[in-house]
Design a protein around this motif. Structure first.
Motif, short mmCIF file in Angstrom:
data_model
loop_
_atom_site.label_atom_id
_atom_site.label_comp_id
_atom_site.label_asym_id
_atom_site.label_seq_id
_atom_site.Cartn_x
_atom_site.Cartn_y
_atom_site.Cartn_z
N ILE A 206 0.85 -1.20 0.00
CA ILE A 206 0.00 0.00 0.00
C ILE A 206 0.88 1.24 0.00
N GLN A 207 0.52 2.23 -0.80
CA GLN A 207 1.34 3.43 -0.94
C GLN A 207 1.08 4.45 0.17
N VAL A 208 -0.18 4.61 0.56
CA VAL A 208 -0.51 5.56 1.62
C VAL A 208 -0.03 5.01 2.96
N PRO A 209 0.73 5.76 3.74
CA PRO A 209 1.21 5.27 5.05
C PRO A 209 0.06 4.81 5.94
N ILE A 210 0.23 3.64 6.52
CA ILE A 210 -0.85 3.06 7.34
C ILE A 210 -0.26 2.20 8.45
N SER A 211 -0.92 2.19 9.60
CA SER A 211 -0.57 1.30 10.70
C SER A 211 -1.86 0.74 11.30
N ILE A 212 -1.85 -0.57 11.55
CA ILE A 212 -3.01 -1.28 12.10
C ILE A 212 -2.55 -2.01 13.35
N THR A 213 -3.29 -1.88 14.44
CA THR A 213 -2.86 -2.47 15.71
C THR A 213 -3.51 -3.81 15.99
N THR A 214 -2.77 -4.65 16.68
CA THR A 214 -3.28 -5.92 17.18
C THR A 214 -2.49 -6.26 18.44
N VAL A 215 -2.81 -7.39 19.06
CA VAL A 215 -2.11 -7.83 20.27
C VAL A 215 -1.78 -9.31 20.13
N ASP A 216 -0.53 -9.65 20.44
CA ASP A 216 -0.14 -11.06 20.50
C ASP A 216 -0.46 -11.55 21.90
N ILE A 217 -1.47 -12.40 21.99
CA ILE A 217 -1.96 -12.84 23.30
C ILE A 217 -0.94 -13.71 24.02
N ILE A 218 0.02 -14.28 23.30
CA ILE A 218 1.03 -15.15 23.92
C ILE A 218 2.07 -14.32 24.66
N THR A 219 2.62 -13.31 24.00
CA THR A 219 3.69 -12.50 24.60
C THR A 219 3.18 -11.23 25.27
N LYS A 220 1.88 -10.90 25.07
CA LYS A 220 1.26 -9.66 25.57
C LYS A 220 1.80 -8.42 24.86
N LYS A 221 2.44 -8.60 23.72
CA LYS A 221 3.02 -7.48 22.98
C LYS A 221 1.98 -6.78 22.11
N LYS A 222 2.10 -5.44 22.03
CA LYS A 222 1.38 -4.71 21.00
C LYS A 222 2.10 -4.96 19.68
N CYS A 223 1.38 -5.36 18.67
CA CYS A 223 1.97 -5.56 17.35
C CYS A 223 1.31 -4.59 16.37
N ILE A 224 2.11 -3.97 15.54
CA ILE A 224 1.60 -2.99 14.59
C ILE A 224 1.97 -3.42 13.19
N PHE A 225 0.94 -3.63 12.38
CA PHE A 225 1.16 -3.92 10.96
C PHE A 225 1.27 -2.59 10.23
N THR A 226 2.35 -2.39 9.51
CA THR A 226 2.57 -1.10 8.86
C THR A 226 3.33 -1.28 7.56
N ASN A 227 3.22 -0.28 6.69
CA ASN A 227 3.96 -0.30 5.42
C ASN A 227 5.13 0.67 5.45
N ARG A 228 5.50 1.12 6.63
CA ARG A 228 6.62 2.06 6.76
C ARG A 228 7.66 1.51 7.72
N GLU A 229 8.93 1.66 7.35
CA GLU A 229 10.02 1.30 8.26
C GLU A 229 10.15 2.41 9.29
N ILE A 230 10.12 2.05 10.56
CA ILE A 230 10.20 3.03 11.63
C ILE A 230 11.66 3.20 12.05
N ASN A 231 12.17 4.42 11.92
CA ASN A 231 13.54 4.71 12.35
C ASN A 231 13.53 4.98 13.85
N LYS A 232 13.77 3.93 14.62
CA LYS A 232 13.65 4.02 16.07
C LYS A 232 14.73 4.90 16.69
N GLU A 233 15.80 5.15 15.97
CA GLU A 233 16.88 5.98 16.50
C GLU A 233 16.44 7.43 16.71
#
Length: 288
Positions: free
Chosen positions: A115-142
């Protein structure tokens, strides 16, 4: 001016999102990025893929009943595998995945990274309790505080239908989506209004559309009571998530409307009405 829109969860109430987006379209307010949880993920994905508000409303009207219809074969599969007809949910969620993948195919997309338009969709991994975000953009965490990324994971290589299905897997109703080593459930559990993900998508202004609990509401049935409690809990918790918003559009609908697909058209109309009443304030907040 890059404008980002955050769309909250809310089941059938999500039709009001479409009404609000219709108003933005009519006023030539271009959306540069979207985030969404649960029903908000469906609308965010469709909009990012190029579907108009009119097209989305028709899709909702056509597919809503089949999405919420329990598959007898799936129920018997539950009985066989878990010794309970309820299993991990009365609806598999496969219908959502198939519909969204078909919509994506018509636009020439398959994976969320396509997808060309920047997008993020949230979910939760019930095993690890982590927030998981499906996205089409690389996040520069630095560029950001490392604390922002604790207990959070970004995933780009997943089919759009699976991403949306994961975000919509409301516990007890839809079965979790088991994918690779994950077990995904509804994104609203940890982040029902992912406005806080929009800055990572490069926006300048943020519009949040949500369905807060009514000031006063007296539920009479157990299910209505449950949804009322969920709305109150979400209101209190999500306040911090939306503080960066330049404008918050509150559309007040009954807590019990989560699965009220019969009244989707009236929810759409309410979203349109509220947005049109506040469009001048929206413009001032987003365009100046």
């Amino acid at each position: 001016m890059n404008i980002g829109v955050a769309l909250s969860g809310g089941g059938a109430k999500g039709a009001a999102h479409i009404g609000a987006l219709k108003v933005l379209e009519k006023n030539n307010i271009k959306i540069s990025a979207l985030t969404g949880a649960s029903i908000g993920s469906i609308i965010a994905a469709l909009y990012a893929m190029g579907y108009t508000s009119d097209e989305m409303l028709k899709l909702f009207q056509y597919f809503s009943k089949s999405i919420l219809k329990a598959d007898v074969r799936y129920l018997f599969s539950n009985l066989k595998n878990t010794k309970s007809i309820l299993g991990q949910g009365v609806i598999s969620g496969e219908e959502i995945e198939e519909i969204i993948n078909e919509c994506a195919k018509l636009k020439g997309y398959k994976y969320i990274k396509d997808i060309q338009v920047p997008i993020s969709i949230t979910t939760v991994d019930i095993i690890t309790k982590k927030k998981c975000i499906f996205t089409n953009r690389e996040i520069n965490k630095e560029q950001y505080d490392k604390n922002l990324f604790k207990q959070k994971e970004y995933i780009t290589n997943i089919e759009i239908g699976k991403a949306v299905r994961a975000s919509c897997s409301y516990p007890g109703v839809f079965a979790p989506l088991e994918y690779e080593n994950y077990k995904f459930v509804d994104g609203g559990i940890l982040n029902n209004i992912p406005a806080d993900e929009l800055p990572f998508l490069g926006v300048d202004k943020i519009l949040t559309i949500r369905f807060p609990a009514r000031e006063e509401e007296n539920p009479e049935h157990a299910l209505d009571l449950l949804f009322r409690c969920v709305d109150i809990a979400f209101d209190d918790r999500d306040e911090a998530k939306i503080q960066s918003s330049n404008y918050i559009l509150d559309i007040i609908l009954p807590s019990s409307a989560v699965f009220d697909i019969k009244n989707m058209n009236s929810f759409y109309e309410e979203g349109y009405k509220v947005a049109i009443e506040q469009i001048e304030e929206i413009k001032k907040s987003l365009l100046n």
